[in-house]
Each structure stands twice: as structure tokens, then as C-alpha cells.
Design a protein around this motif. Sequence first.
Motif, PDB file in Angstrom:
ATOM      1  N   ASN A   1     -58.096  45.409 -22.141  1.00 27.19           N
ATOM      2  CA  ASN A   1     -57.391  44.666 -23.005  1.00 27.19           C
ATOM      3  C   ASN A   1     -57.833  43.244 -22.413  1.00 27.19           C
ATOM      4  OD1 ASN A   1     -56.955  42.157 -24.587  1.00 27.19           O
ATOM      5  ND2 ASN A   1     -54.943  43.480 -25.297  1.00 27.19           N
ATOM      6  N   LYS A   2     -59.559  42.977 -23.394  1.00 30.78           N
ATOM      7  CA  LYS A   2     -60.221  42.295 -23.429  1.00 30.78           C
ATOM      8  C   LYS A   2     -59.443  40.861 -22.676  1.00 30.78           C
ATOM      9  CE  LYS A   2     -63.863  45.163 -22.888  1.00 30.78           C
ATOM     10  NZ  LYS A   2     -63.991  45.096 -21.659  1.00 30.78           N
ATOM     11  N   VAL A   3     -58.498  40.468 -23.412  1.00 32.14           N
ATOM     12  CA  VAL A   3     -58.235  39.105 -24.253  1.00 32.14           C
ATOM     13  C   VAL A   3     -56.997  38.922 -22.417  1.00 32.14           C
ATOM     14  CG1 VAL A   3     -56.682  37.448 -24.654  1.00 32.14           C
ATOM     15  CG2 VAL A   3     -58.172  38.790 -26.097  1.00 32.14           C
ATOM     16  N   VAL A   4     -56.510  40.570 -21.927  1.00 31.49           N
ATOM     17  CA  VAL A   4     -55.325  40.097 -20.613  1.00 31.49           C
ATOM     18  C   VAL A   4     -56.722  40.277 -19.935  1.00 31.49           C
ATOM     19  CG1 VAL A   4     -54.259  41.630 -19.398  1.00 31.49           C
ATOM     20  CG2 VAL A   4     -53.756  41.816 -21.922  1.00 31.49           C
ATOM     21  N   GLU A   5     -57.553  40.693 -19.320  1.00 25.84           N
ATOM     22  CA  GLU A   5     -58.486  40.807 -18.460  1.00 25.84           C
ATOM     23  C   GLU A   5     -59.401  39.755 -18.440  1.00 25.84           C
ATOM     24  OE1 GLU A   5     -62.739  43.813 -17.380  1.00 25.84           O
ATOM     25  OE2 GLU A   5     -62.201  42.603 -18.818  1.00 25.84           O
ATOM     26  N   TYR A   6     -59.628  38.989 -19.806  1.00 27.38           N
ATOM     27  CA  TYR A   6     -60.309  37.427 -19.098  1.00 27.38           C
ATOM     28  C   TYR A   6     -58.518  36.145 -18.671  1.00 27.38           C
ATOM     29  CZ  TYR A   6     -62.358  33.131 -20.530  1.00 27.38           C
ATOM     30  OH  TYR A   6     -63.058  31.906 -20.218  1.00 27.38           O
ATOM     31  N   LEU A   7     -57.501  36.398 -19.181  1.00 25.86           N
ATOM     32  CA  LEU A   7     -56.751  35.575 -18.533  1.00 25.86           C
ATOM     33  C   LEU A   7     -56.067  35.718 -17.639  1.00 25.86           C
ATOM     34  CD1 LEU A   7     -55.289  34.915 -22.423  1.00 25.86           C
ATOM     35  CD2 LEU A   7     -57.175  33.424 -21.401  1.00 25.86           C
ATOM     36  N   GLN A   8     -56.033  36.959 -17.707  1.00 22.50           N
ATOM     37  CA  GLN A   8     -55.534  37.495 -15.971  1.00 22.50           C
ATOM     38  C   GLN A   8     -54.009  36.957 -15.730  1.00 22.50           C
ATOM     39  OE1 GLN A   8     -56.205  39.307 -13.272  1.00 22.50           O
ATOM     40  NE2 GLN A   8     -57.880  40.443 -14.693  1.00 22.50           N
ATOM     41  N   LYS A   9     -53.128  37.441 -16.997  1.00 23.27           N
ATOM     42  CA  LYS A   9     -51.963  37.428 -17.365  1.00 23.27           C
ATOM     43  C   LYS A   9     -51.908  38.478 -19.001  1.00 23.27           C
ATOM     44  CE  LYS A   9     -51.235  33.347 -18.781  1.00 23.27           C
ATOM     45  NZ  LYS A   9     -50.059  31.767 -19.147  1.00 23.27           N
ATOM     46  N   PRO A  10     -50.594  39.422 -18.239  1.00 23.88           N
ATOM     47  CA  PRO A  10     -50.136  40.111 -18.863  1.00 23.88           C
ATOM     48  C   PRO A  10     -49.240  39.944 -21.000  1.00 23.88           C
ATOM     49  CG  PRO A  10     -47.843  39.851 -17.553  1.00 23.88           C
ATOM     50  CD  PRO A  10     -49.187  38.787 -17.025  1.00 23.88           C
ATOM     51  N   ALA A  11     -50.554  40.155 -21.577  1.00 21.05           N
ATOM     52  CA  ALA A  11     -49.888  40.601 -22.828  1.00 21.05           C
ATOM     53  C   ALA A  11     -48.520  39.100 -23.196  1.00 21.05           C
ATOM     54  CB  ALA A  11     -49.661  41.269 -23.480  1.00 21.05           C
ATOM     55  N   LEU A  12     -47.384  39.572 -22.792  1.00 17.39           N
ATOM     56  CA  LEU A  12     -46.385  39.043 -22.944  1.00 17.39           C
ATOM     57  C   LEU A  12     -46.238  36.996 -22.446  1.00 17.39           C
ATOM     58  CD1 LEU A  12     -43.789  41.826 -22.770  1.00 17.39           C
ATOM     59  CD2 LEU A  12     -44.117  40.637 -24.814  1.00 17.39           C
ATOM     60  N   GLU A  13     -47.083  36.699 -21.291  1.00 17.03           N
ATOM     61  CA  GLU A  13     -47.412  35.468 -21.304  1.00 17.03           C
ATOM     62  C   GLU A  13     -48.234  34.861 -22.105  1.00 17.03           C
ATOM     63  OE1 GLU A  13     -47.661  35.635 -16.599  1.00 17.03           O
ATOM     64  OE2 GLU A  13     -46.257  37.538 -16.798  1.00 17.03           O
ATOM     65  N   PHE A  14     -48.891  35.489 -23.015  1.00 14.29           N
ATOM     66  CA  PHE A  14     -49.888  34.244 -23.579  1.00 14.29           C
ATOM     67  C   PHE A  14     -49.204  33.126 -24.336  1.00 14.29           C
ATOM     68  CE2 PHE A  14     -53.496  38.466 -24.681  1.00 14.29           C
ATOM     69  CZ  PHE A  14     -52.739  38.092 -23.471  1.00 14.29           C
ATOM     70  N   THR A  15     -50.477  32.003 -24.262  1.00 13.68           N
ATOM     71  CA  THR A  15     -49.658  30.943 -24.864  1.00 13.68           C
ATOM     72  C   THR A  15     -50.811  31.073 -25.298  1.00 13.68           C
ATOM     73  OG1 THR A  15     -50.670  29.445 -23.398  1.00 13.68           O
ATOM     74  CG2 THR A  15     -48.412  30.369 -23.180  1.00 13.68           C
ATOM     75  N   LYS A  16     -50.555  29.598 -26.654  1.00 16.31           N
ATOM     76  CA  LYS A  16     -51.457  29.564 -27.490  1.00 16.31           C
ATOM     77  C   LYS A  16     -53.104  29.196 -26.776  1.00 16.31           C
ATOM     78  CE  LYS A  16     -50.810  25.349 -29.881  1.00 16.31           C
ATOM     79  NZ  LYS A  16     -49.982  24.673 -30.383  1.00 16.31           N
ATOM     80  N   ALA A  17     -52.607  28.330 -25.754  1.00 15.80           N
ATOM     81  CA  ALA A  17     -53.913  27.306 -25.190  1.00 15.80           C
ATOM     82  C   ALA A  17     -54.403  28.295 -24.632  1.00 15.80           C
ATOM     83  CB  ALA A  17     -52.761  26.148 -24.015  1.00 15.80           C
ATOM     84  N   ASP A  18     -53.959  29.784 -23.826  1.00 16.65           N
ATOM     85  CA  ASP A  18     -54.838  30.707 -23.002  1.00 16.65           C
ATOM     86  C   ASP A  18     -55.781  31.524 -24.383  1.00 16.65           C
ATOM     87  OD1 ASP A  18     -52.936  30.527 -20.868  1.00 16.65           O
ATOM     88  OD2 ASP A  18     -51.657  31.947 -21.981  1.00 16.65           O
ATOM     89  N   LEU A  19     -55.166  31.279 -25.670  1.00 16.71           N
ATOM     90  CA  LEU A  19     -55.767  32.008 -26.537  1.00 16.71           C
ATOM     91  C   LEU A  19     -56.998  31.012 -27.065  1.00 16.71           C
ATOM     92  CD1 LEU A  19     -52.992  33.818 -28.580  1.00 16.71           C
ATOM     93  CD2 LEU A  19     -54.643  34.997 -26.812  1.00 16.71           C
TER      94      LEU A  19
END
Length: 497
Positions: A8-26
Motif C-alpha cells: 500500500n503506497k500510503v502505508v509505505e509513504y507514511l511508514q505507519k500501519p493503516a489503522l494508525e492513519f490520522t487526518k494529518a497523515d493523509l
Amino acid sequence: MNLSLNPNKVVEYLQKPALEFTKADLINFVKGNGIRMVKFMYPADDNRLKSLNFVINSESYLDSILTYGERVDGSSLFPFIEAGNSDLYVIPRYSTAFLDPFAEIPTLTLLASFFGKEGLPLKESPEYALRKACKEFRDTTGMDFFAMGELEYYVIYEDSGLFHASDQKGYHESAPFAKFNDFRVECMNLIAQAGGQIKYGHNEVGNFTQDGKIYEQNEIEFLPVPAVQAADHLMIAKWIIRTLASKKGYDVTFAPKITAGKAGSGLHIHFKIMKGDNNMMTDNGYLSDTAKKAIAGILEYADAITAMGNKVPTSYFRLVPHQEAPTSICWGDRNRSVLVRVPLGWTGENDMCSQVNPLEKGQIRIPPQKQTVELRSADCSADIYQLIAAMVVAARKGFEMEDALAKAEKTYVNVNIHNEENKEKLAQLKSLPDSCVASADALEAVRDVFEEKEVFSPRLIDGILAKLRKYDDADLRTKTTDHNQMMKVVKKYWHCG
């Protein structure tokens, strides 16, 4: 946590698991990757994902849509919502974010949840029913319900006349006899990039040629994850498979039955029950009482579960004897004639790895906690959120039944249920419904079980019953004996679910 191989390119870029995504991350991902659009997707009453597209005009607008979502017309999505009071909110779930694999303009896609005017989850939403079912399961048992799906489908394309596979012998076939391995692998790659946790993919049994076309059955199987995630992954996978097929000029169908005498396509759902990091399905290498109680509950309400998992008349053309599809309500080990199957679970003591790889001899190996149990009745006409929610409710009821273990023992079958030696036992077992109408009757008889603790709302149950009864198919299966008649019915539900 090592995220280096996450597709998942979003996980790869943010270097955190999807369940930890925040609005600021996105927002950071959008700004750092040239994302120009956002897309919300959400399931409607036809069990397909719908889309809502946004152009990113400014960072403040992006912040707004990620925070407050948007309004949609609920009456155009669900028949139980009246046009006079139809507005709903769709609110994005950050943990589902992925880079749209088909968008020419870079697009961040998220699944969204439905909310009503009070700002509370829509009680009639199947996704909300699944969330409620999981919460009540955890509150009752102290454990969590994990699930995964086996997604079967046919790919149809012009027959080149070269390297025909043997009719109905396509299981794990390779090229050149299998024609769509590369297509399946491409689908798997895109599903993984969208967050889907895939176990493997392969050709399935069904393959044949008819009227100058190849019909080839494939399967993609997922890994066990928390139940809501499992449903999300299956919904996204169906969308990706269909969209990629459309771009390549293939026809794809998830229909439960596409012709007489050939393998139908199911949506087998595996589950396991977790307590923390521990799989509770086994005890000292044997199936545990925890697993048996859950099985007993699912068998108790199996006929009603078809109302969520088998939603078109052709679902019941698949559920007939001797077709590797279940008809009787029973369970067994490694037995494909039963409704609930306990597959091999790596519970043996021998080290298989070192036996075929001698250089590995002497390594200490702890057997993986892979044991699952599989419900084999459902197909892709299912509302996946309703289906898994119904399984979770039924499994919870198994823990509340005083005689659950006795019922499990009574419904156990150790060999093919259709063998002569099981003739007496077969006569004692309940059968699955034979039509949408019969499934509706089965659900109505126990609707209070599914409405208990406000898991399924009465309006959601009413909608399910009305939709099933509208087919008026009580004797369709017995009447449809001619091939041409059957094909007319099949074509009506070719792209169900």
C-alpha cells in the motif's frame, strides 16, 4: 513494526500501519505525492461500491471533506429510506485509504460510513450492523472475531482454440492451459496495493468452452483479519477485479451458477476467534470447545444466514447435492460435502519443512496459529457486511447456548454426507433453504436473534425480507429443468452483488 514490504503506497509513504492513519497523515500524503482528487466509496443496497469524487481545491477544502464528509441521497442507495427524508452523511474512514489504481489523475480513495441527521451511525447500514455484531461478540466472550473470504469468479473471453484445459479439471492449472493467470496476478497486486491482505490465488475447478468462448474459474483467498476489515477487503477486491476486466475487454462474473453441470462460484467465509494474539480455535492441537460452540451457533442459524449470504434465485441452483456445495446443516473435518468445514490447520507435531529441506534440520519451529473454520454456503450475491455480521451474531449465540457442545457433536459428520453409510444421519439433519422465499421465511422465524442488542435494525431486516420475497421463486428450482430456461434465469443475475 517492519513496513518495508507493504504494497500500500500510503502505508509505505507514511511508514505507519493503516489503522494508525490520522487526518494529518493523509493531508501530508496528498501534499507529498501530487494527489489532485479524493474519492469516497461506499456500498449500497445492490452490494456494489458507489463513488463520490472531489477535486482538491485547497488544503482547507481537503481538511473539510476529510473531517465532515459530504451529503448523499440515501433514497437512491437504500429502498428503505424515503425520498422525503433521504439525506445521509458519508464520513471517510482513514484506515481504508489507498491510491486509486485506475485513476489517470492521482486520486486518494477511502471507504466511507453512513450517518444520519443526528450525526450518529445509520442503524440500517450493514457496515454498522457488522461493527455492532463485533462489539457485542467481544462484550459477551472477551474475544474478537476474525474473518477472511475465498472469492471465486469466472473470466470469459474468446476461445483461441489452443491448449484447452480438461473440462471441470481446472484446479490449480497453469499456463498455457490456464488463460487468465496473469490477469489474476495483476488483480492480486492491485488489491494488495489497496490494502487487501491476500493469502494466495489460483485457478479453480470450473472451466469449459461454450459458443466459442472460454469460461475459466479463478479464486483469490484472503488472510484472516478483524471482521470489518475482511468485509472491506472483499468489497474492494470485487471492484478491482471487475474494473480491470472491463479495461482488458474480459467479462467477469461472480454469479453463483452460470450454467448447468458446471462448478458454481461460492464466497466461502473462514473465521477464527482471537484473544489478544492467541488463536482460540485449537487446544493442544485439537479443535477447541471455543471453536465448537461457535460452530454450533452458526449451524443453529445457518438457514437464516442464507438470507444475507444467498440473495438471488440462482444462489439456490448452486446449493444442490453432489456439486461440492452444501445442502445439509452439518460440519466436519476436511470434508467438502458439509456446510461448515474444519480445514487442515498446521496442528501436527512433525517438522515438514526440514523433511523436504534437510539443511533446515534442527531448527526450533513453533507451529503457526492458522486454524480457521469455513462456512461454505454463501456466494457473491451476498451483502458481505450483513453476511459476516450474521455469522458473528450466530457464533455469539453459540456461547450462550447451554447445549452447544452437544449440538456440535450431534451435527458432526466424518465422511461425505451423501455416502450410503450416512443415509440415516442425513435424514435427521436440517436442510438449507431452496429459494430466496424460503430463506426469508427462515430469517423471519428468528429475526429477534439478529435484532437482539440492536445489531440488525428492524428496518434492515424488513428490507432484506421484502427483497427476497419479491423474487417469488419458491418452486423455481424444481420448475427450471430445461437448459434454455435456466440460462434465461442465469443471465438475469449475471452481475449480481
